[in-house]
Design a protein around this motif. Structure first.
Motif, PDB file in Angstrom:
ATOM      1  N   TRP A  56       0.840  -1.196   0.000  1.00  0.00           N
ATOM      2  CA  TRP A  56       0.000   0.000   0.000  1.00  0.00           C
ATOM      3  C   TRP A  56       0.877   1.249   0.000  1.00  0.00           C
ATOM      4  CZ3 TRP A  56      -4.427   0.849   4.130  1.00  0.00           C
ATOM      5  CH2 TRP A  56      -5.196   1.952   3.747  1.00  0.00           C
ATOM      6  N   TRP A  57       1.838   1.316   0.922  1.00  0.00           N
ATOM      7  CA  TRP A  57       2.717   2.480   0.996  1.00  0.00           C
ATOM      8  C   TRP A  57       3.614   2.589  -0.236  1.00  0.00           C
ATOM      9  CZ3 TRP A  57       3.907   0.789   6.643  1.00  0.00           C
ATOM     10  CH2 TRP A  57       2.831   1.164   7.454  1.00  0.00           C
ATOM     11  N   ARG A  58       3.984   1.445  -0.813  1.00  0.00           N
ATOM     12  CA  ARG A  58       4.754   1.462  -2.052  1.00  0.00           C
ATOM     13  C   ARG A  58       3.959   2.140  -3.160  1.00  0.00           C
ATOM     14  NH1 ARG A  58       4.450  -3.875  -5.243  1.00  0.00           N
ATOM     15  NH2 ARG A  58       2.374  -2.925  -5.356  1.00  0.00           N
ATOM     16  N   ASP A  59       2.675   1.801  -3.280  1.00  0.00           N
ATOM     17  CA  ASP A  59       1.834   2.400  -4.312  1.00  0.00           C
ATOM     18  C   ASP A  59       1.659   3.897  -4.088  1.00  0.00           C
ATOM     19  OD1 ASP A  59       1.621  -0.075  -5.399  1.00  0.00           O
ATOM     20  OD2 ASP A  59      -0.481  -0.425  -4.829  1.00  0.00           O
ATOM     21  N   ILE A  60       1.500   4.298  -2.819  1.00  0.00           N
ATOM     22  CA  ILE A  60       1.337   5.729  -2.519  1.00  0.00           C
ATOM     23  C   ILE A  60       2.605   6.491  -2.911  1.00  0.00           C
ATOM     24  CG2 ILE A  60       1.095   7.409  -0.650  1.00  0.00           C
ATOM     25  CD1 ILE A  60      -0.735   5.427   0.756  1.00  0.00           C
ATOM     26  N   THR A  61       3.770   5.905  -2.615  1.00  0.00           N
ATOM     27  CA  THR A  61       5.032   6.548  -2.981  1.00  0.00           C
ATOM     28  C   THR A  61       5.160   6.671  -4.487  1.00  0.00           C
ATOM     29  OG1 THR A  61       6.071   5.622  -0.995  1.00  0.00           O
ATOM     30  CG2 THR A  61       7.533   6.426  -2.723  1.00  0.00           C
ATOM     31  N   ARG A  62       4.798   5.635  -5.216  1.00  0.00           N
ATOM     32  CA  ARG A  62       4.869   5.682  -6.679  1.00  0.00           C
ATOM     33  C   ARG A  62       3.906   6.718  -7.254  1.00  0.00           C
ATOM     34  NH1 ARG A  62       5.027  -0.822  -8.183  1.00  0.00           N
ATOM     35  NH2 ARG A  62       7.228  -1.182  -7.650  1.00  0.00           N
ATOM     36  N   GLU A  63       2.713   6.806  -6.656  1.00  0.00           N
ATOM     37  CA  GLU A  63       1.750   7.792  -7.123  1.00  0.00           C
ATOM     38  C   GLU A  63       2.296   9.211  -6.995  1.00  0.00           C
ATOM     39  OE1 GLU A  63      -1.646   7.082  -4.753  1.00  0.00           O
ATOM     40  OE2 GLU A  63      -2.301   5.295  -5.853  1.00  0.00           O
ATOM     41  N   GLY A  64       2.996   9.472  -5.896  1.00  0.00           N
ATOM     42  CA  GLY A  64       3.515  10.812  -5.666  1.00  0.00           C
ATOM     43  C   GLY A  64       4.778  11.115  -6.438  1.00  0.00           C
ATOM     44  N   LEU A  65       5.678  10.117  -6.547  1.00  0.00           N
ATOM     45  CA  LEU A  65       6.989  10.367  -7.145  1.00  0.00           C
ATOM     46  C   LEU A  65       7.023  10.168  -8.661  1.00  0.00           C
ATOM     47  CD1 LEU A  65       9.454   8.721  -4.593  1.00  0.00           C
ATOM     48  CD2 LEU A  65       9.151  11.144  -5.049  1.00  0.00           C
ATOM     49  N   ILE A  66       6.419   9.093  -9.122  1.00  0.00           N
ATOM     50  CA  ILE A  66       6.556   8.702 -10.524  1.00  0.00           C
ATOM     51  C   ILE A  66       5.368   9.149 -11.370  1.00  0.00           C
ATOM     52  CG2 ILE A  66       6.864   6.745 -12.095  1.00  0.00           C
ATOM     53  CD1 ILE A  66       8.157   5.243  -9.740  1.00  0.00           C
ATOM     54  N   LYS A  67       4.158   8.852 -10.884  1.00  0.00           N
ATOM     55  CA  LYS A  67       2.975   9.141 -11.679  1.00  0.00           C
ATOM     56  C   LYS A  67       2.517  10.591 -11.562  1.00  0.00           C
ATOM     57  CE  LYS A  67      -0.215   5.973 -11.662  1.00  0.00           C
ATOM     58  NZ  LYS A  67      -1.253   5.065 -11.131  1.00  0.00           N
ATOM     59  N   GLY A  68       2.925  11.266 -10.490  1.00  0.00           N
ATOM     60  CA  GLY A  68       2.534  12.665 -10.317  1.00  0.00           C
ATOM     61  C   GLY A  68       1.064  12.854 -10.008  1.00  0.00           C
ATOM     62  N   ASP A  69       0.463  11.880  -9.346  1.00  0.00           N
ATOM     63  CA  ASP A  69      -0.970  11.943  -9.039  1.00  0.00           C
ATOM     64  C   ASP A  69      -1.288  12.717  -7.766  1.00  0.00           C
ATOM     65  OD1 ASP A  69      -1.666  10.536 -11.266  1.00  0.00           O
ATOM     66  OD2 ASP A  69      -1.778   8.589 -10.267  1.00  0.00           O
ATOM     67  N   HIS A  70      -0.267  13.031  -6.971  1.00  0.00           N
ATOM     68  CA  HIS A  70      -0.523  13.690  -5.692  1.00  0.00           C
ATOM     69  C   HIS A  70      -0.638  15.201  -5.884  1.00  0.00           C
ATOM     70  CE1 HIS A  70       0.827  10.267  -2.789  1.00  0.00           C
ATOM     71  NE2 HIS A  70      -0.139   9.920  -3.614  1.00  0.00           N
ATOM     72  N   THR A  71      -1.791  15.608  -6.378  1.00  0.00           N
ATOM     73  CA  THR A  71      -2.091  17.032  -6.525  1.00  0.00           C
ATOM     74  C   THR A  71      -2.434  17.609  -5.157  1.00  0.00           C
ATOM     75  OG1 THR A  71      -4.414  16.574  -6.929  1.00  0.00           O
ATOM     76  CG2 THR A  71      -2.964  16.629  -8.852  1.00  0.00           C
ATOM     77  N   SER A  72      -2.742  18.904  -5.135  1.00  0.00           N
ATOM     78  CA  SER A  72      -3.066  19.555  -3.860  1.00  0.00           C
ATOM     79  C   SER A  72      -4.311  18.940  -3.225  1.00  0.00           C
ATOM     80  CB  SER A  72      -3.270  21.057  -4.076  1.00  0.00           C
ATOM     81  OG  SER A  72      -4.308  21.291  -5.024  1.00  0.00           O
ATOM     82  N   GLU A  73      -5.285  18.514  -4.069  1.00  0.00           N
ATOM     83  CA  GLU A  73      -6.498  17.896  -3.536  1.00  0.00           C
ATOM     84  C   GLU A  73      -6.188  16.546  -2.883  1.00  0.00           C
ATOM     85  OE1 GLU A  73      -6.218  19.070  -6.550  1.00  0.00           O
ATOM     86  OE2 GLU A  73      -7.793  20.572  -6.886  1.00  0.00           O
ATOM     87  N   VAL A  74      -5.336  15.760  -3.529  1.00  0.00           N
ATOM     88  CA  VAL A  74      -4.973  14.453  -2.980  1.00  0.00           C
ATOM     89  C   VAL A  74      -4.182  14.620  -1.691  1.00  0.00           C
ATOM     90  CG1 VAL A  74      -3.676  12.329  -3.399  1.00  0.00           C
ATOM     91  CG2 VAL A  74      -5.033  13.330  -5.229  1.00  0.00           C
ATOM     92  N   MET A  75      -3.235  15.558  -1.685  1.00  0.00           N
ATOM     93  CA  MET A  75      -2.433  15.784  -0.484  1.00  0.00           C
ATOM     94  C   MET A  75      -3.306  16.249   0.677  1.00  0.00           C
ATOM     95  SD  MET A  75       1.254  17.303  -1.705  1.00  0.00           S
ATOM     96  CE  MET A  75       0.647  18.689  -2.645  1.00  0.00           C
ATOM     97  N   LYS A  76      -4.307  17.080   0.381  1.00  0.00           N
ATOM     98  CA  LYS A  76      -5.220  17.515   1.432  1.00  0.00           C
ATOM     99  C   LYS A  76      -6.000  16.324   1.989  1.00  0.00           C
ATOM    100  CE  LYS A  76      -7.200  21.430   0.878  1.00  0.00           C
ATOM    101  NZ  LYS A  76      -8.088  22.520   0.386  1.00  0.00           N
ATOM    102  N   GLY A  77      -6.393  15.406   1.107  1.00  0.00           N
ATOM    103  CA  GLY A  77      -7.093  14.206   1.567  1.00  0.00           C
ATOM    104  C   GLY A  77      -6.228  13.341   2.460  1.00  0.00           C
TER     105      GLY A  77
END
Length: 260
Positions: A56-77
Motif C-alpha cells: 500500500w505504501w509502495r503504491d502511494i510513494t509511486r503515485e507521488g513520485l513517478i505518476k505525479g498523481d498527488h495534486t493539492s487535492e490528494v495531499m489535502k485528503g
C-alpha cells in the motif's frame, strides 16, 4: 493514460479493504491464541498485514513520485486522513486516562482506600520519567526544526535533525525498557499496575511505531524523495510524533508526578 479529471486523481486501490480484513482476522487470531495457544493464525495475520501495508505504501510513494498523481487535492485528503487517525488515537488513550482517574479520584476499600494502591511503590518522577520527558520534548523540537528546514529546502540539515530525532526515539524506548526492568510491581498488581503498564506500554508501542515512521522518512530523504513543496509523508510522521509527545506529558504529569 493519466486521468486528469479532478475527482479521479488516483486509481482505485485494493489495499484498504484487504488491510481491514487482515486487521479483522488479526483480532480473532489473538482471541484464538488465548483460547487454544495456537500461534499459526496469528503469524499469518501479522505477516499478511505487513505485506499489505508495504505494498500500500509502495503504491502511494509511486503515485507521488513517478505518476505525479498527488495534486493539492490528494495531499489535502491524505492530511485529513492522518488527522482523523490521530483523533482516533486520542480517544484510545482517553480510555486509559478515564480508567486511571476513575480509580484514583475515589479509591475504594478493595485497593486500601488510598492512591496509589496499598503496597505499590511508585517510580520517582525525577529519575527515568523526567529523563524520558526531556528526551521526547527535545525530539519534538528537532522534528519541528526539521519541518522548517523542509519548507526552506535545506535538506542537508534536515537529514541531521531527523537522524537525531530517530536516535532520541530509540533512546526513549531503551530507557522505558530499563524502567520496566526496575519496576517493583507488575500489570496484575491492582488497578494502579494495570493502568500504569497499559497506558505507558501502549505509549511505548506508539513511540516505536513513530520512530519507524521517522526512519522511513529519513531513508526517503536520503534518496531525495522529498522536496520543499512535497513532503506529506514527513508531515504525517511529524504530526504523529507531536501527538506522542503530548500524550507523554499527560502521562508524566498524572501517572508519574501526581501519583508519586
Amino acid at each position: 493514460m493519466k486521468n486528469n479529471h479532478p475527482f479521479h486523481l488516483v486509481t482505485s486501490s485494493p489495499w484498504p479493504i484487504l488491510a481491514s480484513l487482515s486487521v479483522f482476522n488479526l483480532v480473532f487470531s489473538v482471541a484464538d491464541l488465548f483460547m487454544t495457544k495456537e500461534t499459526f493464525n496469528l503469524f499469518v495475520s501479522i505477516l499478511s498485514l505487513m505485506l499489505i501495508k508495504f505494498q500500500w505504501w509502495r503504491d502511494i510513494t509511486r503515485e507521488g513520485l513517478i505518476k505525479g498523481d498527488h495534486t493539492s487535492e490528494v495531499m489535502k485528503g491524505l492530511q485529513i486522513g492522518m488527522v482523523l487517525f490521530i483523533t482516533s488515537e486520542v480517544f484510545f488513550f482517553l480510555s486509559f486516562f478515564w480508567a486511571f482517574f476513575h480509580a484514583a479520584l475515589s479509591p475504594d476499600i478493595f485497593i486500601g482506600a488510598m492512591w496509589p494502591c496499598k503496597g505499590i511503590e511508585t517510580f520517582s518522577p525525577l529519575s527515568i520519567p523526567l529523563l524520558n520527558t526531556i528526551i521526547l520534548l527535545s525530539s519534538g523540537v528537532l522534528v519541528t526544526w526539521c519541518h522548517h528546514l523542509f519548507q526552506y529546502g535545506n535538506m542537508k540539515n534536515a537529514q541531521i535533525s531527523l537522524l537525531l530525532t530517530c536516535i532520541l526515539g530509540v533512546y526513549f524506548v531503551i530507557m522505558q525498557w530499563v524502567e520496566y526492568k526496575e519496576a517493583s510491581f507488575t500489570i496484575s498488581d491492582s488497578i494502579y499496575g494495570t493502568t500504569f503498564f497499559l497506558s505507558t506500554g501502549f505509549h511505548g508501542l506508539h513511540v516505536i511505531i513513530g520512530t519507524l515512521f521517522l526512519i522511513i522518512c529519513l531513508i526517503r530523504l536520503f534518496k531525495k524523495e522529498f522536496s520543499s513543496n512535497h513532503f506529506v509523508g514527513f508531515e504525517a510522521a511529524a504530526w504523529y510524533w507531536h501527538f506522542v509527545d503530548v500524550v507523554w506529558l499527560f502521562l508524566y504529569l498524572f501517572i508519574y508526578w501526581w501519583s508519586s
